[in-house]
Enzyme design. Structure first.
Site, short mmCIF file in Angstrom:
data_model
loop_
_atom_site.label_atom_id
_atom_site.label_comp_id
_atom_site.label_asym_id
_atom_site.label_seq_id
_atom_site.Cartn_x
_atom_site.Cartn_y
_atom_site.Cartn_z
N ASP A 109 0.83 -1.20 0.00
CA ASP A 109 0.00 0.00 0.00
C ASP A 109 0.87 1.26 0.00
O ASP A 109 1.68 1.45 0.92
CB ASP A 109 -0.89 -0.03 1.25
N ASP A 110 0.74 2.07 -1.02
CA ASP A 110 1.37 3.41 -1.06
C ASP A 110 2.90 3.38 -1.18
O ASP A 110 3.56 4.30 -0.68
CB ASP A 110 0.99 4.24 0.18
N CYS A 162 -6.02 4.07 -3.92
CA CYS A 162 -6.13 2.67 -3.45
C CYS A 162 -7.24 1.86 -4.12
O CYS A 162 -6.97 0.91 -4.84
CB CYS A 162 -6.43 2.64 -1.96
N ARG A 164 -7.13 -1.27 -6.77
CA ARG A 164 -7.42 -2.64 -6.35
C ARG A 164 -8.52 -3.25 -7.22
O ARG A 164 -8.47 -4.42 -7.59
CB ARG A 164 -7.84 -2.64 -4.87
N LYS A 192 -5.90 -5.78 3.42
CA LYS A 192 -6.82 -4.68 3.09
C LYS A 192 -7.64 -4.99 1.84
O LYS A 192 -7.09 -5.34 0.81
CB LYS A 192 -5.98 -3.41 2.89
N HIS A 203 -11.18 -2.99 1.04
CA HIS A 203 -11.59 -1.62 0.67
C HIS A 203 -12.31 -1.56 -0.68
O HIS A 203 -12.06 -0.69 -1.50
CB HIS A 203 -10.35 -0.69 0.64
N HIS A 262 0.87 2.18 4.39
CA HIS A 262 -0.18 3.19 4.51
C HIS A 262 -0.09 3.88 5.88
O HIS A 262 0.45 3.31 6.83
CB HIS A 262 -1.54 2.50 4.35
N ASP A 303 -0.16 -0.23 -4.94
CA ASP A 303 -1.44 0.21 -5.52
C ASP A 303 -1.42 1.64 -6.03
O ASP A 303 -2.25 2.01 -6.86
CB ASP A 303 -2.59 0.01 -4.52
N ASN A 304 -0.49 2.45 -5.54
CA ASN A 304 -0.36 3.84 -6.01
C ASN A 304 0.92 4.41 -5.43
O ASN A 304 1.58 3.76 -4.62
CB ASN A 304 -1.57 4.70 -5.60
N LYS A 347 0.89 10.05 -4.57
CA LYS A 347 -0.49 9.53 -4.49
C LYS A 347 -1.52 10.66 -4.66
O LYS A 347 -1.26 11.78 -4.24
CB LYS A 347 -0.66 8.88 -3.12
CA LIG Z 1 -2.84 2.93 -1.48
#
Ligand SMILES: [Ca+2]
Length: 642
Positions: A86-87, A124, A128, A186, A188, A279, A385-386, A440
């Protein structure tokens, strides 16, 4: 009565036939298992299944079903493991130039292919949704994230914030193809019960249905959530006492694989590990954080230059690539007080420690697969994811009060440990994406160009694969790799088509590109837009770091987006603008209003959600306050009378 009596002789006859079939099939099952090809297996299965369907005798049915299970042995198709970080920015992973120790990810990178021009979306949930379906975000239902959804988007097709009818996930498709399917971490992707992983093809899942949460205990990280919504197989679940997100996500995945392990037969599996790392809040064990003492003391300007140079040395970018400008309103490291420098340096140490810790648990997972003899028959896809997270929630108005109500502090002495709320902020985030522009939330290169590693049997080892690839290409690549149909069933006439392309020609070395020079590839999340066509990129970003102005760049010469060509090459600008508008129409893009600012929108949506979540409590407080006021006025009036 008559109908029932007349049915009984037929029942008995059918039952006898099934018993005979079971008696014949039962001793044959081992030889069928070891020698019959999958096509024969499926015909045996379907004929047995049809017998089971017609059976009215439960004991016969269960005997036949056990025969069906035992014919599915020795399925040697590869396992699929998708690891989503994540991130993480382009240069956050060690093989891409980051400082964190990542031996497991380095091993995967050394075995497989590293991509230097891979794009995700700027946020995010859309990323996904695209990764898991292979479909453009606007056609999945998750065009953006609920935290920044605007009034003009609410209820519109593509903006429901859950997978809309006809959208199939990779898990749906692999399950239909006979895979066991698991996810931990995660999710989401929708807030309703039916939106959880068990409703989208996963046999077992332990999922966080939020944009993030604490890594040490079960509590939310922002006012938008009134609790940390973890679910196991669709039911609300509690986290264990010794919870640390990266450890737990791997532990639970191993326990699912262990419980499904069959002593004789083999069934391939799909594991989707979606880490909370890195994250907000960045959190990691103290001893690992301290092992990075001194690493970031020189500040973000020095780190940006170091990452830029390492990206050149590694061959990730061309030697003449410029370093993007610092984001607007960035602080000079030297202008910070010594206390703030210590706090910020430590925050970046926590982030490195969070990456290292995640890597060590990925290593543990790899060791587990090795101990089962599955490592060499597993396809690994590892990505982010980003781009890196620039938000610094500690400074958001009202956040300090929310933090104290929710047991958070922001102190140097326990930074990143239990009870600590910490983020890296925009300046470090620009170093995580260095040499690229922004991070992001934005369709700038720093927001969407992220690391990707693919390794597994028959994947060629390539130091850098420079062809452009997209997050929507992952699902069709896996399906192509396994030879699985990209449709779940023939009945699925309403099935939303995959928009991505298979990367297999790049992974087996048979081609150097999957997108032609004149293919126009659009992307958009909440007004942050890009269209890539050959070497060119047209893009626009929203405030606060963007200004809604369209700009044109030549990414081959200028990956850091330093030289706007929109007035120098107006014919390319106009052509690509028309192509972007076509993308907008074709995919049902609903941009937010021109004064949209995702930070303000997140604050507005959070306040609305807090009011909605707490209205009974707030009503009681309001009524009590009115009664108290009335009582005080009565007393004052009574005293005056006396
Ligand atoms: Ca993310």
């Amino acid at each position: 009565m008559t109908a029932l009596s007349s049915a009984r002789p037929k029942q008995r006859l059918l039952t006898s036939m099934i018993l005979v079939a079971a008696a014949v099939l039962s001793p044959m099952k081992n030889s069928i298992a070891s020698s019959v090809e999958s096509s024969v297996e499926s015909s045996v299965e379907s004929s047995v299944e049809s017998l089971v369907e017609r059976s009215l005798d439960n004991s016969v049915k269960s005997r036949l079903q056990s025969t069906v299970v035992n014919t599915q042995t020795n399925d040697q198709r590869p396992n699929v493991v998708v690891i989503l970080v994540d991130d993480a920015g382009l240069t956050d992973f060690a093989p891409f130039g980051g400082e964190a120790r990542m031996p497991a990810i380095q091993t995967l990178a050394d075995r497989g292919t590293k991509f230097s021009n891979y794009y995700s979306s700027p946020l995010c949930a859309p990323s996904r949704a695209m990764l898991l379906t292979g479909i453009d975000n606007h056609r999945t239902g998750i065009a953006t994230i609920p935290e920044i959804l605007t009034d003009n988007q609410v209820g519109q097709p593509g903006y429901s914030m859950f997978f809309e009818p006809g959208v199939r996930t990779l898990a749906d498709r692999l399950k239909a193809a006979g895979y066991s399917t698991y996810m931990t971490g995660k999710w989401h992707l929708g807030g309703r019960e039916q939106d959880l992983p068990n409703g989208h093809g996963f046999d077992r899942s332990f999922a966080l249905d939020a944009s993030g949460a604490d890594n040490w205990e079960q509590k939310p990280y922002m006012g938008f959530y009134d609790f940390a919504p973890w679910y196991e197989d669709g039911k609300l679940a509690n986290l264990p006492d010794n919870f640390y997100s990266s450890k737990f996500i791997v532990d639970r995945m191993i326990s699912y694989l262990e419980s499904d392990k069959q002593p004789i037969s083999r069934q391939p599996f799909f594991s989707y590990l979606a880490f909370q790392a890195i994250h907000i809040p960045v959190q990691a064990p103290r001893e690992i954080t301290e092992s990075y003492n001194g690493t970031y003391d020189q500040g973000w300007h020095v780190l940006r230059k170091a990452r830029h140079q390492r990206a050149i040395d590694l061959g990730l970018i061309a030697p003449d690539t410029a370093l993007a400008e610092m984001p607007a309103n960035s602080r000079d490291w030297e202008s910070l007080s010594p206390e703030d420098r210590a706090l910020y340096a430590r925050a970046m140490q926590v982030q490195a420690a969070m990456l290292e810790s995640m890597d060590s648990h990925i290593g543990r997972f790899i060791d587990y697969l090795s101990s089962r003899g599955e490592l060499d028959n597993t396809l690994f896809i590892l990505t982010s994811d980003n781009g890196p997270e620039p938000s610094y929630p500690i400074d958001v108005p009202g956040m300090k009060m929310w933090m104290s109500f929710n047991g958070y502090n922001h102190r140097l002495d326990n930074l990143g440990e239990q009870g600590s709320m910490v983020a890296i902020g925009p300046e470090w985030a620009s170093a995580s994406a260095a040499p690229l522009n922004l991070f992001k939330f934005y369709a700038a290169e720093g927001g969407i160009r992220v690391p990707l590693i693919i390794a597994g049997p028959n994947i060629v080892q390539q130091d850098w694969q420079q062809a452009m690839a997209l997050v929507t290409d992952i699902t069709p690549t896996v399906l192509d790799y396994l030879g699985v149909s990209n449709r779940v069933s023939n009945r699925g006439s309403n099935e939303v088509s995959i928009t991505g392309r298979s990367m297999m020609p790049l992974l087996n070395g048979s081609a150097t590109a999957i997108y032609a020079e004149d293919d126009a590839i659009g992307m958009e999340v909440s007004g942050n837009s890009a269209l890539i066509r050959g070497d060119y990129k047209l893009s626009r970003n929203t405030p606060p770091y963007g200004d809604n102005i369209w700009r044109l760049y030549n990414l081959a010469l200028d990956p850091s987006e330093s030289n706007n060509l929109s007035t120098q090459q107006p014919e390319i600008f106009d052509l690509m603008m028309a192509e972007y508008q076509r993308y907008e129409r074709e995919f049902g893009v609903i941009p937010p209003a021109s004064d949209f600012d995702h930070i303000k929108q997140a604050r507005h949506n959070s306040l609305k959600k807090i009011l909605l979540n707490n209205w009974p409590r707030l009503t009681v407080i309001a009524v009590t306050a009115v009664l108290l006021l009335w009582w005080i006025i009565r007393i004052i009036y009574w005293r005056r009378q006396v």
